[in-house]
Design a protein around this motif. Structure first.
Motif, mmCIF file in Angstrom:
data_model
loop_
_atom_site.group_PDB
_atom_site.id
_atom_site.type_symbol
_atom_site.label_atom_id
_atom_site.label_comp_id
_atom_site.label_asym_id
_atom_site.label_seq_id
_atom_site.Cartn_x
_atom_site.Cartn_y
_atom_site.Cartn_z
ATOM 1 N N PRO A 48 4.270 56.886 -21.978
ATOM 2 C CA PRO A 48 3.706 58.208 -21.570
ATOM 3 C C PRO A 48 2.759 58.876 -22.485
ATOM 4 O O PRO A 48 2.841 58.594 -23.834
ATOM 5 C CB PRO A 48 5.121 59.007 -21.676
ATOM 6 N N VAL A 49 1.707 59.569 -21.903
ATOM 7 C CA VAL A 49 0.713 60.217 -22.598
ATOM 8 C C VAL A 49 0.671 61.614 -22.464
ATOM 9 O O VAL A 49 1.139 61.999 -21.362
ATOM 10 C CB VAL A 49 -0.732 59.591 -22.491
ATOM 11 N N ALA A 50 0.165 62.236 -23.471
ATOM 12 C CA ALA A 50 0.033 63.768 -23.607
ATOM 13 C C ALA A 50 -1.414 63.762 -24.215
ATOM 14 O O ALA A 50 -1.341 63.132 -25.362
ATOM 15 C CB ALA A 50 1.031 64.670 -24.135
ATOM 16 N N PRO A 73 2.149 50.327 -14.376
ATOM 17 C CA PRO A 73 2.692 50.739 -15.434
ATOM 18 C C PRO A 73 2.213 52.271 -15.424
ATOM 19 O O PRO A 73 1.020 52.465 -15.044
ATOM 20 C CB PRO A 73 1.767 50.294 -16.870
ATOM 21 N N CYS A 74 3.137 53.342 -15.504
ATOM 22 C CA CYS A 74 2.737 54.560 -15.484
ATOM 23 C C CYS A 74 3.700 55.527 -16.131
ATOM 24 O O CYS A 74 4.761 55.148 -16.551
ATOM 25 C CB CYS A 74 2.885 54.973 -14.229
ATOM 26 N N CYS A 75 3.429 56.710 -16.616
ATOM 27 C CA CYS A 75 4.205 57.771 -17.425
ATOM 28 C C CYS A 75 5.328 57.998 -16.769
ATOM 29 O O CYS A 75 6.337 58.301 -17.399
ATOM 30 C CB CYS A 75 3.272 58.780 -17.573
ATOM 31 N N ALA A 76 5.542 58.113 -15.435
ATOM 32 C CA ALA A 76 6.651 58.372 -14.612
ATOM 33 C C ALA A 76 7.863 57.334 -14.854
ATOM 34 O O ALA A 76 9.031 57.726 -14.622
ATOM 35 C CB ALA A 76 6.444 58.761 -13.193
ATOM 36 N N GLY A 116 -1.883 64.955 -13.546
ATOM 37 C CA GLY A 116 -1.748 64.067 -12.962
ATOM 38 C C GLY A 116 -2.146 62.862 -13.667
ATOM 39 O O GLY A 116 -2.293 62.976 -15.076
ATOM 40 N N CYS A 117 -2.481 61.645 -13.245
ATOM 41 C CA CYS A 117 -3.075 60.600 -14.107
ATOM 42 C C CYS A 117 -4.250 60.885 -14.915
ATOM 43 O O CYS A 117 -5.223 61.413 -14.543
ATOM 44 C CB CYS A 117 -3.143 59.271 -13.133
ATOM 45 N N LEU A 118 -3.916 60.481 -16.200
ATOM 46 C CA LEU A 118 -5.073 60.929 -17.288
ATOM 47 C C LEU A 118 -5.819 59.628 -17.617
ATOM 48 O O LEU A 118 -6.607 59.515 -18.551
ATOM 49 C CB LEU A 118 -4.482 61.388 -18.570
ATOM 50 N N ASP A 119 -5.499 58.629 -16.904
ATOM 51 C CA ASP A 119 -6.249 57.185 -16.711
ATOM 52 C C ASP A 119 -5.904 56.401 -18.086
ATOM 53 O O ASP A 119 -6.854 55.777 -18.527
ATOM 54 C CB ASP A 119 -7.745 57.364 -16.348
ATOM 55 N N ARG A 120 -4.807 56.610 -18.676
ATOM 56 C CA ARG A 120 -4.441 55.779 -19.760
ATOM 57 C C ARG A 120 -3.123 55.331 -19.780
ATOM 58 O O ARG A 120 -2.406 55.417 -20.574
ATOM 59 C CB ARG A 120 -4.582 56.667 -21.038
ATOM 60 N N CYS A 121 -2.821 54.892 -18.484
ATOM 61 C CA CYS A 121 -1.545 54.549 -18.277
ATOM 62 C C CYS A 121 -0.856 53.366 -18.879
ATOM 63 O O CYS A 121 0.288 53.607 -19.285
ATOM 64 C CB CYS A 121 -1.673 53.817 -16.511
ATOM 65 N N ALA A 122 -1.584 52.416 -19.324
ATOM 66 C CA ALA A 122 -1.057 51.342 -20.238
ATOM 67 C C ALA A 122 -0.110 51.956 -21.514
ATOM 68 O O ALA A 122 0.339 51.309 -22.017
ATOM 69 C CB ALA A 122 -1.818 50.424 -20.591
ATOM 70 N N PHE A 148 0.731 67.020 -20.211
ATOM 71 C CA PHE A 148 1.491 65.936 -19.846
ATOM 72 C C PHE A 148 1.174 65.114 -18.844
ATOM 73 O O PHE A 148 1.405 65.789 -17.543
ATOM 74 C CB PHE A 148 2.798 66.433 -19.964
ATOM 75 N N CYS A 149 0.742 63.853 -18.552
ATOM 76 C CA CYS A 149 0.866 63.142 -17.334
ATOM 77 C C CYS A 149 2.335 62.983 -16.774
ATOM 78 O O CYS A 149 3.025 62.237 -17.605
ATOM 79 C CB CYS A 149 0.228 61.625 -17.676
ATOM 80 N N LEU A 150 2.529 63.239 -15.599
ATOM 81 C CA LEU A 150 3.681 63.032 -14.804
ATOM 82 C C LEU A 150 3.413 62.148 -13.639
ATOM 83 O O LEU A 150 4.447 62.081 -13.043
ATOM 84 C CB LEU A 150 4.023 64.383 -14.606
ATOM 85 N N ASN A 151 2.436 61.296 -13.964
ATOM 86 C CA ASN A 151 2.022 60.703 -12.713
ATOM 87 C C ASN A 151 2.790 59.235 -12.480
ATOM 88 O O ASN A 151 3.324 58.731 -13.563
ATOM 89 C CB ASN A 151 0.592 60.226 -12.866
ATOM 90 N N GLU A 152 3.271 59.122 -11.170
ATOM 91 C CA GLU A 152 3.800 57.775 -10.716
ATOM 92 C C GLU A 152 2.764 56.831 -10.119
ATOM 93 O O GLU A 152 2.257 57.317 -9.014
ATOM 94 C CB GLU A 152 5.147 58.054 -10.044
ATOM 95 N N ARG A 153 2.513 55.737 -10.254
ATOM 96 C CA ARG A 153 1.707 54.683 -9.663
ATOM 97 C C ARG A 153 2.631 53.765 -8.770
ATOM 98 O O ARG A 153 3.721 53.665 -9.120
ATOM 99 C CB ARG A 153 0.799 54.022 -10.761
ATOM 100 N N PRO A 154 1.861 53.279 -7.653
ATOM 101 C CA PRO A 154 2.790 52.617 -6.705
ATOM 102 C C PRO A 154 2.896 51.007 -7.200
ATOM 103 O O PRO A 154 2.303 50.541 -8.248
ATOM 104 C CB PRO A 154 1.838 52.620 -5.535
HETATM 105 S S1 FES Z 1 -0.152 57.489 -15.117
HETATM 106 FE FE1 FES Z 1 -0.076 58.433 -16.856
HETATM 107 S S2 FES Z 1 -2.077 57.965 -17.451
HETATM 108 FE FE2 FES Z 1 -2.272 57.267 -15.732
#
Ligand code: FES
Length: 120
Positions: free
Chosen positions: A76-78, A32-35, A67-73, A22-28
């Motif tokens: 949320p992704v898993a 767009p981000c999963c968080a 962390g970021c799975l690089d599919r932020c748009a 599970f991506c739990l990342n927050e981007r600044p």
């Molecule tokens: S923030 Fe989830 S894939 Fe980048």
């Protein structure tokens, strides 16, 4: 079960038969981000359901933060391996369906798939 206990199921060749990240990342800066979604709750729900169904442990399923799975748009992704199946989700019922259909029975949940062209 602790790490020193003998597993009841023989480990798969890859130790776990399936892994879900599970991506739990927050981007600044509001990117767009999963968080921006309820990702922590989804991750916790998945862990609880996998354990409740007796699917966790060596030879079975492992649920991990990523962390970021690089599919932020698409967030949320898993992603589930070894199949490399990318999911998005909205609520607990989506997580429950991924657990029972894919993680337990190996059947992909088509309605929750990330479109192949949605990426960063
Ligand atoms: S923030 Fe989830 S894939 Fe980048």
């Amino acid at each position: 079960m602790s790490h020193t206990d003998t597993p009841s199921t023989p480990p798969a060749p890859g130790y776990f038969s399936r892994h879900i990240f599970f991506c739990l990342n927050e981007r600044p800066n509001g990117q767009p981000c999963c968080a921006q979604h309820a990702v922590q709750a989804a991750f916790e729900r998945c862990k609880v359901q996998v354990k409740a169904l007796g699917l966790s442990g060596p030879g079975q399923v492992r649920v991990n933060k990523a962390g970021c799975l690089d599919r932020c748009a698409a967030g949320p992704v898993a992603v589930v391996y070894p199949e490399g199946t990318w999911y998005t989700y909205v609520d607990e019922s989506d997580i429950d369906e991924i657990v029972t259909s894919h993680l337990q029975n190996g059947k992909v949940v088509e309605r929750l798939l990330v479109p192949p062209d949605v990426g960063h």
